[in-house]
Scaffold this motif. Structure first.
Motif, PDB file in Angstrom:
ATOM      1  N   ASN A  94       0.873  -0.971  -0.094  1.00  0.00           N
ATOM      2  CA  ASN A  94       0.101  -0.048  -0.104  1.00  0.00           C
ATOM      3  C   ASN A  94       0.944   1.304   0.225  1.00  0.00           C
ATOM      4  OD1 ASN A  94      -2.715   1.677   0.687  1.00  0.00           O
ATOM      5  ND2 ASN A  94      -1.091   1.902   2.376  1.00  0.00           N
ATOM      6  N   ALA A  95       2.071   1.370   0.376  1.00  0.00           N
ATOM      7  CA  ALA A  95       3.017   2.481   0.616  1.00  0.00           C
ATOM      8  C   ALA A  95       3.114   3.058  -0.700  1.00  0.00           C
ATOM      9  CB  ALA A  95       4.416   2.113   1.170  1.00  0.00           C
ATOM     10  N   GLY A  96       3.188   4.392  -0.571  1.00  0.00           N
ATOM     11  CA  GLY A  96       3.120   5.199  -2.016  1.00  0.00           C
ATOM     12  C   GLY A  96       3.006   6.714  -1.592  1.00  0.00           C
ATOM     13  N   TYR A  97       3.348   7.679  -2.788  1.00  0.00           N
ATOM     14  CA  TYR A  97       2.822   8.750  -2.468  1.00  0.00           C
ATOM     15  C   TYR A  97       2.527   9.575  -4.003  1.00  0.00           C
ATOM     16  CZ  TYR A  97       7.559  10.122  -4.099  1.00  0.00           C
ATOM     17  OH  TYR A  97       8.925  10.629  -4.450  1.00  0.00           O
ATOM     18  N   GLY A  98       1.655  10.626  -3.977  1.00  0.00           N
ATOM     19  CA  GLY A  98       1.330  11.390  -5.009  1.00  0.00           C
ATOM     20  C   GLY A  98       2.325  12.191  -5.367  1.00  0.00           C
ATOM     21  N   ALA A 104      12.707   9.197  -7.487  1.00  0.00           N
ATOM     22  CA  ALA A 104      12.237   9.067  -6.058  1.00  0.00           C
ATOM     23  C   ALA A 104      10.755   8.421  -6.060  1.00  0.00           C
ATOM     24  CB  ALA A 104      12.279  10.241  -5.330  1.00  0.00           C
ATOM     25  N   ASN A 105       9.828   8.973  -6.998  1.00  0.00           N
ATOM     26  CA  ASN A 105       8.650   8.465  -6.944  1.00  0.00           C
ATOM     27  C   ASN A 105       8.399   6.943  -7.287  1.00  0.00           C
ATOM     28  OD1 ASN A 105       5.528   9.355  -8.266  1.00  0.00           O
ATOM     29  ND2 ASN A 105       5.781   8.768  -6.279  1.00  0.00           N
ATOM     30  N   PHE A 106       9.300   6.385  -8.361  1.00  0.00           N
ATOM     31  CA  PHE A 106       9.352   5.045  -8.725  1.00  0.00           C
ATOM     32  C   PHE A 106      10.088   4.363  -7.585  1.00  0.00           C
ATOM     33  CE2 PHE A 106       8.211   6.403 -12.979  1.00  0.00           C
ATOM     34  CZ  PHE A 106       7.952   5.344 -13.573  1.00  0.00           C
ATOM     35  N   ASP A 107      10.882   4.947  -6.908  1.00  0.00           N
ATOM     36  CA  ASP A 107      11.570   4.081  -5.870  1.00  0.00           C
ATOM     37  C   ASP A 107      10.725   3.659  -4.624  1.00  0.00           C
ATOM     38  OD1 ASP A 107      14.424   4.064  -6.766  1.00  0.00           O
ATOM     39  OD2 ASP A 107      14.990   5.896  -5.534  1.00  0.00           O
ATOM     40  N   VAL A 108       9.711   4.320  -4.227  1.00  0.00           N
ATOM     41  CA  VAL A 108       8.726   3.916  -3.223  1.00  0.00           C
ATOM     42  C   VAL A 108       7.545   3.291  -3.941  1.00  0.00           C
ATOM     43  CG1 VAL A 108       7.404   4.902  -1.841  1.00  0.00           C
ATOM     44  CG2 VAL A 108       9.512   5.974  -1.767  1.00  0.00           C
ATOM     45  N   ASN A 109       7.146   3.865  -5.013  1.00  0.00           N
ATOM     46  CA  ASN A 109       5.697   3.449  -5.496  1.00  0.00           C
ATOM     47  C   ASN A 109       6.113   1.873  -6.245  1.00  0.00           C
ATOM     48  OD1 ASN A 109       4.879   5.686  -4.655  1.00  0.00           O
ATOM     49  ND2 ASN A 109       3.956   6.357  -6.431  1.00  0.00           N
ATOM     50  N   VAL A 110       7.141   1.707  -6.714  1.00  0.00           N
ATOM     51  CA  VAL A 110       7.428   0.568  -7.684  1.00  0.00           C
ATOM     52  C   VAL A 110       8.563  -0.393  -7.199  1.00  0.00           C
ATOM     53  CG1 VAL A 110       8.124  -0.249 -10.076  1.00  0.00           C
ATOM     54  CG2 VAL A 110       6.939   1.748  -9.777  1.00  0.00           C
ATOM     55  N   PHE A 111       9.704   0.064  -6.845  1.00  0.00           N
ATOM     56  CA  PHE A 111      10.477  -0.755  -6.333  1.00  0.00           C
ATOM     57  C   PHE A 111      10.522  -1.105  -4.876  1.00  0.00           C
ATOM     58  CE2 PHE A 111      12.646   1.351 -10.027  1.00  0.00           C
ATOM     59  CZ  PHE A 111      12.863   0.485 -10.680  1.00  0.00           C
ATOM     60  N   GLY A 112       9.926  -0.080  -3.991  1.00  0.00           N
ATOM     61  CA  GLY A 112       9.560  -0.501  -2.759  1.00  0.00           C
ATOM     62  C   GLY A 112       8.542  -1.705  -2.755  1.00  0.00           C
ATOM     63  N   SER A 113       7.643  -1.798  -3.632  1.00  0.00           N
ATOM     64  CA  SER A 113       6.692  -2.931  -3.552  1.00  0.00           C
ATOM     65  C   SER A 113       7.414  -4.284  -4.182  1.00  0.00           C
ATOM     66  CB  SER A 113       5.466  -2.524  -4.374  1.00  0.00           C
ATOM     67  OG  SER A 113       4.868  -1.703  -4.096  1.00  0.00           O
ATOM     68  N   LEU A 114       8.287  -4.049  -5.151  1.00  0.00           N
ATOM     69  CA  LEU A 114       8.968  -5.035  -5.766  1.00  0.00           C
ATOM     70  C   LEU A 114       9.918  -5.673  -4.472  1.00  0.00           C
ATOM     71  CD1 LEU A 114       9.856  -3.959  -9.164  1.00  0.00           C
ATOM     72  CD2 LEU A 114       8.565  -5.924  -8.667  1.00  0.00           C
ATOM     73  N   ASN A 115      10.555  -4.997  -3.655  1.00  0.00           N
ATOM     74  CA  ASN A 115      11.292  -5.341  -2.506  1.00  0.00           C
ATOM     75  C   ASN A 115      10.610  -6.388  -1.586  1.00  0.00           C
ATOM     76  OD1 ASN A 115      13.758  -4.514  -3.576  1.00  0.00           O
ATOM     77  ND2 ASN A 115      13.400  -2.307  -2.271  1.00  0.00           N
ATOM     78  N   VAL A 116       9.057  -5.715  -1.413  1.00  0.00           N
ATOM     79  CA  VAL A 116       8.499  -6.745  -0.414  1.00  0.00           C
ATOM     80  C   VAL A 116       8.150  -8.125  -1.208  1.00  0.00           C
ATOM     81  CG1 VAL A 116       6.249  -6.841   0.730  1.00  0.00           C
ATOM     82  CG2 VAL A 116       7.402  -4.782   0.605  1.00  0.00           C
ATOM     83  N   ILE A 117       7.870  -8.217  -2.470  1.00  0.00           N
ATOM     84  CA  ILE A 117       7.513  -9.223  -3.087  1.00  0.00           C
ATOM     85  C   ILE A 117       8.662 -10.300  -3.249  1.00  0.00           C
ATOM     86  CG2 ILE A 117       6.973 -10.230  -5.294  1.00  0.00           C
ATOM     87  CD1 ILE A 117       5.012  -7.646  -5.740  1.00  0.00           C
ATOM     88  N   ARG A 118       9.936  -9.688  -3.574  1.00  0.00           N
ATOM     89  CA  ARG A 118      11.005 -10.412  -3.679  1.00  0.00           C
ATOM     90  C   ARG A 118      11.568 -11.220  -2.292  1.00  0.00           C
ATOM     91  NH1 ARG A 118      14.241  -6.411  -4.858  1.00  0.00           N
ATOM     92  NH2 ARG A 118      13.384  -6.514  -7.038  1.00  0.00           N
ATOM     93  N   LYS A 170       2.153   3.794 -11.337  1.00  0.00           N
ATOM     94  CA  LYS A 170       1.118   2.995 -11.005  1.00  0.00           C
ATOM     95  C   LYS A 170       0.687   2.034 -12.293  1.00  0.00           C
ATOM     96  CE  LYS A 170       0.119   4.233  -6.874  1.00  0.00           C
ATOM     97  NZ  LYS A 170       0.613   3.328  -5.841  1.00  0.00           N
ATOM     98  N   PHE A 171       0.968   2.456 -13.443  1.00  0.00           N
ATOM     99  CA  PHE A 171       0.931   1.488 -14.623  1.00  0.00           C
ATOM    100  C   PHE A 171       2.058   0.527 -14.524  1.00  0.00           C
ATOM    101  CE2 PHE A 171      -1.666   4.632 -16.873  1.00  0.00           C
ATOM    102  CZ  PHE A 171      -2.235   3.854 -18.048  1.00  0.00           C
ATOM    103  N   ALA A 172       3.247   0.753 -13.780  1.00  0.00           N
ATOM    104  CA  ALA A 172       4.301  -0.301 -13.861  1.00  0.00           C
ATOM    105  C   ALA A 172       3.557  -1.242 -12.946  1.00  0.00           C
ATOM    106  CB  ALA A 172       5.482   0.395 -13.220  1.00  0.00           C
ATOM    107  N   MET A 173       2.862  -0.725 -11.801  1.00  0.00           N
ATOM    108  CA  MET A 173       2.462  -1.807 -10.861  1.00  0.00           C
ATOM    109  C   MET A 173       1.586  -2.530 -11.647  1.00  0.00           C
ATOM    110  SD  MET A 173       0.868  -0.965  -7.054  1.00  0.00           S
ATOM    111  CE  MET A 173       2.338  -0.983  -6.315  1.00  0.00           C
ATOM    112  N   HIS A 174       0.676  -2.182 -12.232  1.00  0.00           N
ATOM    113  CA  HIS A 174      -0.456  -2.985 -13.067  1.00  0.00           C
ATOM    114  C   HIS A 174       0.457  -4.022 -13.781  1.00  0.00           C
ATOM    115  CE1 HIS A 174      -4.701  -1.463 -13.027  1.00  0.00           C
ATOM    116  NE2 HIS A 174      -3.942  -0.275 -12.300  1.00  0.00           N
TER     117      HIS A 174
END
Length: 275
Positions: free
Chosen positions: A81-85, A100-114, A151-155
Motif C-alpha cells: 500500500n505504501a506510496g505517495y502522489g 524517487a517516486n518510482f523508488d517508493v511506489n514501484v521498487f519498494g513493492s518489488l522489494n516486499v514481493i522479492r 501505477k501503470f508499472a504496478m499494473h
C-alpha cells in the motif's frame, strides 16, 4: 489466525486497513517510516506488530519479513500500500523527483514481493494485493504523468506476477481505487515540483483542483474500500483486477471505450502487417 503484512500503514488506506484487520481478529504486521506515529494512531492491540521499515532498502524489508514470520509463523496476505502522489508535468519534474517516486511506489513493492515470495512458495498459499490506482489504468490526468507511470508499472508487473505464482497457489490482485477521502491529497502526501513552469496552465489548474476542490470531498469511503479488499481476500478466489469506487469504474470504462475506438479506426490497416 491469518497474518497480513501491510506497508504504508501510518495513514490513509493503510491505517484504515490495519485498524479494521485488527478489529476483525487478524494478525497484522504493519510497516512505516515513523514508528511513533503508527503506534499513536493504532494504539495497543493484540496481534499487532509495528515495524520501522525503509522500503527502498532490501535489507530493511527482508528483516521486517523475517520478524513477521518469527512472531506469527506465516504471512498469508500482503498489501503493498505504501506510496505517495506526485504532481507536475513531465518537463517540470526533475530526474531525481521522478526516480524517487518510482523508488517508493514501484521498487519498494518489488522489494516486499522479492523478500516474501520464498515463504509464500514454501507454504503453497498466499494473496498479494498491490494497491495501485485507476491512474495506473488510464493516464488522462494532466500533471500526474510520473505518478500514473508508477501505477501503470504496478499494473504491469502484477499481471506478470499473477501468471508466475499461480502454480504455487498464490493469488495476486491489483487494487485500483478512484478518489477516496483520505489524506492522499494533503501536502504531506502529495508532492509538487520544486521548479514550476508557468506555461503549464492546465497542469496548475489540475493541481489546484486536486488540492483545493477534490481534497476532503472525495466520494469514496475508505472504510468501505477496505471492507471490499478483506472480502476479496477471504473469498480466496483469483481476481487480478479490483477497481474500487463508481468513479474508478467510469474512468476505466472511458479508457476501454477510447482504446476500442482507436483500434477499430485503423483495424484493416493495422492488421495488414503480417507476412
Amino acid at each position: 489466525m491469518k497474518t497480513w503484512f501491510v506497508t504504508g500503514a501510518s495513514k490513509g488506506l493503510g491505517l484504515t486497513m490495519v485498524k479494521k484487520l485488527l478489529t476483525t481478529g487478524y494478525n497484522v504486521a504493519a510497516t512505516t517510516r515513523n514508528l511513533k506515529e503508527l503506534r499513536r494512531a493504532v494504539g495497543e492491540a493484540s496481534g499487532f506488530l509495528p515495524l520501522a521499515v525503509d522500503l527502498v532498502d532490501e535489507n530493511s524489508v527482508g528483516k521486517a519479513i523475517d520478524e513477521t514470520i518469527k512472531k506469527f509463523g506465516s504471512i498469508d496476505v500482503i498489501a503493498n500500500n505504501a506510496g505517495y502522489g506526485l504532481a507536475g508535468s513531465l518537463e517540470e519534474l526533475s530526474d531525481a523527483e521522478a526516480r524517487a517516486n518510482f523508488d517508493v511506489n514501484v521498487f519498494g513493492s518489488l522489494n516486499v514481493i522479492r523478500k516474501a515470495m520464498p515463504y509464500l512458495r514454501k507454504q503453497g498459499s498466499g494473496h498479494i494485493f498491490n494497491i495501485a490506482s485507476v491512474g495506473g489504468f488510464t493516464g488522462a490526468f494532466p500533471g500526474f504523468g510520473i505518478y500514473c507511470a508508477t501505477k501503470f508499472a504496478m499494473h504491469g508487473f502484477s499481471e506478470s506476477l499473477a501468471a508466475e505464482v499461480k502454480q504455487f497457489g498464490i493469488n495476486v490482485t491489483i487494487v485500483s481505487p478512484g478518489y477516496f477521502r483520505t489524506n492522499f491529497l494533503e501536502k504531506d502526501s502529495l508532492q509538487v515540483p520544486k521548479h514550476e513552469i508557468s506555461d503549464y496552465k492546465s497542469v496548475r489548474e489540475s493541481q489546484a483542483l486536486h488540492q483545493n476542490n477534490i481534497n476532503g470531498k472525495q466520494q469514496g469511503d475508505p472504510e468501505k474500500a477496505i471492507d471490499v479488499i478483506i472480502k476479496v481476500a477471504e473469498a480466496g478466489k483469483p481476481l487480478t483486477h479490483l477497481f474500487l469506487g463508481s468513479d474508478a469504474y467510469n474512468f476505466a470504462a472511458q479508457k476501454i471505450d477510447a482504446v476500442t475506438k482507436d483500434m477499430e479506426e485503423v483495424r484493416t490497416l493495422a492488421t495488414s502487417t503480417d507476412f
